[in-house]
Design an enzyme around this catalytic site. Structure first.
Site, PDB file in Angstrom:
ATOM      1  N   LYS A 129      -7.139 -12.437   8.285  1.00  0.00           N
ATOM      2  CA  LYS A 129      -7.083 -12.801   9.703  1.00  0.00           C
ATOM      3  C   LYS A 129      -8.437 -12.663  10.403  1.00  0.00           C
ATOM      4  O   LYS A 129      -8.840 -13.546  11.165  1.00  0.00           O
ATOM      5  CB  LYS A 129      -6.043 -11.929  10.420  1.00  0.00           C
ATOM      6  CG  LYS A 129      -5.696 -12.419  11.819  1.00  0.00           C
ATOM      7  CD  LYS A 129      -4.857 -13.679  11.730  1.00  0.00           C
ATOM      8  CE  LYS A 129      -4.442 -14.172  13.095  1.00  0.00           C
ATOM      9  NZ  LYS A 129      -3.455 -15.255  13.009  1.00  0.00           N
ATOM     10  N   HIS A 160      -7.314   5.826  -5.356  1.00  0.00           N
ATOM     11  CA  HIS A 160      -7.517   4.551  -4.653  1.00  0.00           C
ATOM     12  C   HIS A 160      -8.729   4.676  -3.731  1.00  0.00           C
ATOM     13  O   HIS A 160      -8.668   5.317  -2.684  1.00  0.00           O
ATOM     14  CB  HIS A 160      -6.266   4.170  -3.855  1.00  0.00           C
ATOM     15  CG  HIS A 160      -5.130   3.730  -4.715  1.00  0.00           C
ATOM     16  ND1 HIS A 160      -5.000   2.436  -5.180  1.00  0.00           N
ATOM     17  CD2 HIS A 160      -4.080   4.415  -5.235  1.00  0.00           C
ATOM     18  CE1 HIS A 160      -3.922   2.337  -5.934  1.00  0.00           C
ATOM     19  NE2 HIS A 160      -3.342   3.530  -5.975  1.00  0.00           N
ATOM     20  N   GLY A 182      -0.952  -0.229  -9.619  1.00  0.00           N
ATOM     21  CA  GLY A 182       0.372  -0.842  -9.638  1.00  0.00           C
ATOM     22  C   GLY A 182       1.446   0.202  -9.842  1.00  0.00           C
ATOM     23  O   GLY A 182       1.174   1.302 -10.338  1.00  0.00           O
ATOM     24  N   ASP A 223      -4.575 -19.535  13.766  1.00  0.00           N
ATOM     25  CA  ASP A 223      -4.635 -20.093  12.415  1.00  0.00           C
ATOM     26  C   ASP A 223      -4.625 -21.620  12.414  1.00  0.00           C
ATOM     27  O   ASP A 223      -5.490 -22.261  11.809  1.00  0.00           O
ATOM     28  CB  ASP A 223      -3.474 -19.564  11.568  1.00  0.00           C
ATOM     29  CG  ASP A 223      -3.423 -18.056  11.533  1.00  0.00           C
ATOM     30  OD1 ASP A 223      -4.473 -17.421  11.775  1.00  0.00           O
ATOM     31  OD2 ASP A 223      -2.341 -17.493  11.275  1.00  0.00           O
ATOM     32  N   GLU A 259     -10.017   2.188  -2.120  1.00  0.00           N
ATOM     33  CA  GLU A 259      -9.967   1.151  -1.092  1.00  0.00           C
ATOM     34  C   GLU A 259      -9.312   1.595   0.206  1.00  0.00           C
ATOM     35  O   GLU A 259      -9.439   0.919   1.231  1.00  0.00           O
ATOM     36  CB  GLU A 259      -9.256  -0.092  -1.635  1.00  0.00           C
ATOM     37  CG  GLU A 259      -7.766   0.076  -1.923  1.00  0.00           C
ATOM     38  CD  GLU A 259      -7.468   0.641  -3.303  1.00  0.00           C
ATOM     39  OE1 GLU A 259      -6.313   0.534  -3.736  1.00  0.00           O
ATOM     40  OE2 GLU A 259      -8.385   1.202  -3.933  1.00  0.00           O
ATOM     41  N   CYS A 291      -6.404   3.357 -10.848  1.00  0.00           N
ATOM     42  CA  CYS A 291      -5.048   3.892 -11.037  1.00  0.00           C
ATOM     43  C   CYS A 291      -4.395   3.310 -12.301  1.00  0.00           C
ATOM     44  O   CYS A 291      -4.760   3.685 -13.402  1.00  0.00           O
ATOM     45  CB  CYS A 291      -4.223   3.619  -9.783  1.00  0.00           C
ATOM     46  SG  CYS A 291      -2.720   4.602  -9.670  1.00  0.00           S
ATOM     47  N   TYR A 292      -3.446   2.395 -12.162  1.00  0.00           N
ATOM     48  CA  TYR A 292      -2.826   1.776 -13.335  1.00  0.00           C
ATOM     49  C   TYR A 292      -3.883   1.131 -14.223  1.00  0.00           C
ATOM     50  O   TYR A 292      -3.775   1.138 -15.452  1.00  0.00           O
ATOM     51  CB  TYR A 292      -1.799   0.735 -12.890  1.00  0.00           C
ATOM     52  CG  TYR A 292      -1.119   0.012 -14.038  1.00  0.00           C
ATOM     53  CD1 TYR A 292      -0.008   0.561 -14.675  1.00  0.00           C
ATOM     54  CD2 TYR A 292      -1.598  -1.216 -14.489  1.00  0.00           C
ATOM     55  CE1 TYR A 292       0.609  -0.100 -15.735  1.00  0.00           C
ATOM     56  CE2 TYR A 292      -0.989  -1.878 -15.540  1.00  0.00           C
ATOM     57  CZ  TYR A 292       0.107  -1.323 -16.159  1.00  0.00           C
ATOM     58  OH  TYR A 292       0.707  -1.973 -17.211  1.00  0.00           O
TER      59      TYR A 292
END
Length: 512
Positions: free
Chosen positions: A368, A172, A58, A230, A174, A85-86
């Site tokens: 998606k 990070h 964050g 969708d 990810e 991280c945070y």
């Protein structure tokens, strides 16, 4: 979600990558969900499907007076915890370590060196490139924690307490820029947390159909359908649950792609779905007159959709539920308690508090690509499932500034040319999304040996997996040349074409 499906909770501290963490975990066949950082501890304790917890990063600092906090009891639940991280800085502070402002702020690709054996780095190189983004740093580990890696700048980049199953990383994992990020995540999920992957679209269908049946029972549902991926998947899913108690209303707001109305009607007839078509194009155009601010456009369209639903549904039958194709990215981009709003989505932020209906959003937790997979599992044709994403507000947000009939026609005609030429070049399967955007800028040009003063048009084409991150598509110059030539020659009102070469982030895919 089926209560037997194993789950990882991602605590939201406002990271720009929070939804990406969730997505990466789901790719492993494990259900993951973004939850508020101050989630009630009893809620976690009572949910036996929760197998691990991840603290997202964050932009805030745990050194600030009003920092995003967490209930300290979370560290005593016995669940494996990964702090990113945070999450690393906060946990260090909460458990007695020391965090300080970092004069050597690290941002971007950084080399870390593994200093201690760790399951987190099992079978991985001793040096690797990771993605850093931090202004604070840990200078002293909490008691019983060991430092497992440091960056080339000497910054502590990972800590762990094996007994408590707490693993903290400063980078990070990810994002794709962290070279072995997927492998590090695998090690946490499978070697440390020992989670058995049992999440798939088949389990989602089973759980969601049961959930819809139990909630809706014999009541009636109205679905606003656009004919896109969708809403079509929502229609198929709800129909599977409640059959003919579903009615789909297709509202033509006049902001659709060229020949879209006819295509939608033809496509949905094959699904044996109750479909009512309403032409409200003049009403929407009037409501948007002289409106230039994109957020205002989105909310006007969202409110008018709901108002039209309410008005038209009274002519049809009594409906108890309004269904929508809201996706997880819509929810995140519209802002969470900790993450700032990127843009309001008509399915999320534009709805008034008093709908007159109860709301049902069965795709609200899906990305998606998961929706496309779901659609195929439900038996919808590939030609429909692999259509390009199209925003609910339609061409209103592909027209910068005020919306007029002239501008709508420009975007419709130019977009049709783009679609045709991309397909002719056999690039339609490679490019995730491509469309034209009309700027609010006019420039001087020459047409037929005469001076022209017409609009500048932009082309946006990106490659992506799920729309959360995207790269601009590398369309060959000869194809771009043909597209540009056709647009300026065939579309009245345009004399200049530009190509958008920015990535997401920092840009979004849509311009508004």
């Amino acid at each position: 979600m089926n209560k037997d499906v194993n789950k990882v909770l991602v605590l939201d501290f406002g990271s720009q990558y929070n939804q990406l963490i969730v997505r990466r975990i789901r790719e492993k066949g494990i259900y993951s969900l973004l939850v508020d950082h101050n989630i009630d501890i009893e809620t976690i304790k009572n949910d036996k499907s929760v197998k691990a917890i991840v603290f997202s990063g964050g932009p805030d600092s745990c050194l600030d007076p009003n920092f995003f906090d967490v209930d300290e009891r979370i560290y005593d639940l016995g669940l494996p915890i990964l702090g990113i991280c945070y999450g690393m800085q906060l946990t260090t502070k909460k458990l007695g370590g020391t965090v300080t402002k970092d004069e050597l702020k690290e941002y971007g690709e950084t080399i870390i060196k593994i200093e201690e054996e760790s399951l987190l780095y099992d079978s991985l190189p001793k040096e690797m490139i990771v993605w850093m983004s931090h202004g604070d740093r840990v200078i002293k580990a909490p008691e019983s924690f060991i430092v497992t890696s440091k960056s080339e700048n000497g910054v502590i980049s990972s800590l762990e307490n094996k007994e408590k199953n707490i693993y903290l990383i400063q980078y990070h994992l990810e994002v794709r820029n962290t070279k072995f990020g997927y492998e590090i995540l695998d090690n946490f999920l499978f070697k440390i947390a020992k989670i058995v992957p049992n999440y798939s679209m088949n389990t989602f269908i089973e759980g969601k159909v049961k959930e819809i049946k139990e909630e809706v029972k014999d009541q009636k549902v109205l679905l606003g359908i656009s004919g896109g991926v969708d809403s079509s998947v929502v229609a198929a899913l709800i129909k599977k649950a409640i059959g003919n108690n579903l009615t789909c209303m297709f509202i033509n707001h006049g902001l659709l792609r060229k020949n879209e109305v006819e295509l939608v009607q033809k496509s949905l007839k094959a699904f044996d779905i109750n479909l009512v078509t309403i032409d409200a194009s003049e009403k929407f155009l009037k409501a948007l007159k002289d409106v230039e601010e994109p957020e205002e456009k989105r909310k006007i369209i969202g409110k008018l959709f709901v108002d039209t639903f309410k008005e038209e549904s009274k002519k049809l039958d009594k409906f108890d539920y309004l269904a929508q194709g809201t996706l997880y990215t819509d929810v995140i981009e519209s802002g969470t308690k900790t993450a700032k709003t990127i843009k309001s989505h008509h399915n999320v932020g534009g709805l008034p508090k008093e709908l007159g209906f109860k709301l049902i959003e069965p795709l609200r937790t899906l990305f998606k690509d998961e929706v496309r997979d779901l659609g195929l599992k439900l038996g919808l044709p590939c030609s429909l499932i692999h259509r390009q994403p199209f925003p609910g507000p339609g061409l209103a947000i592909r027209i910068i500034g005020n919306v007029t009939k002239e501008k709508i026609k420009i975007v419709q005609d130019s977009d049709a040319i783009l679609q045709e030429e991309i397909k002719n070049a056999n690039l339609d399967k490679e490019i995730w999304q491509y469309f034209t955007v009309l700027s609010n800028v006019k420039s001087v040009g020459v047409k037929g040996d005469e001076r022209s003063y017409e609009y500048m048009l932009g082309i946006r084409a990106v490659t992506s997996i799920d729309g959360m991150t995207a790269n601009f598509a590398h369309i060959p110059y000869d194809v771009l040349t043909k597209i540009s030539s056709r647009i300026v020659n065939e579309v009245k009102g345009v004399n200049r074409v530009t190509y958008d070469i920015t990535q997401k982030p920092p840009s979004t895919i849509e311009w508004e």
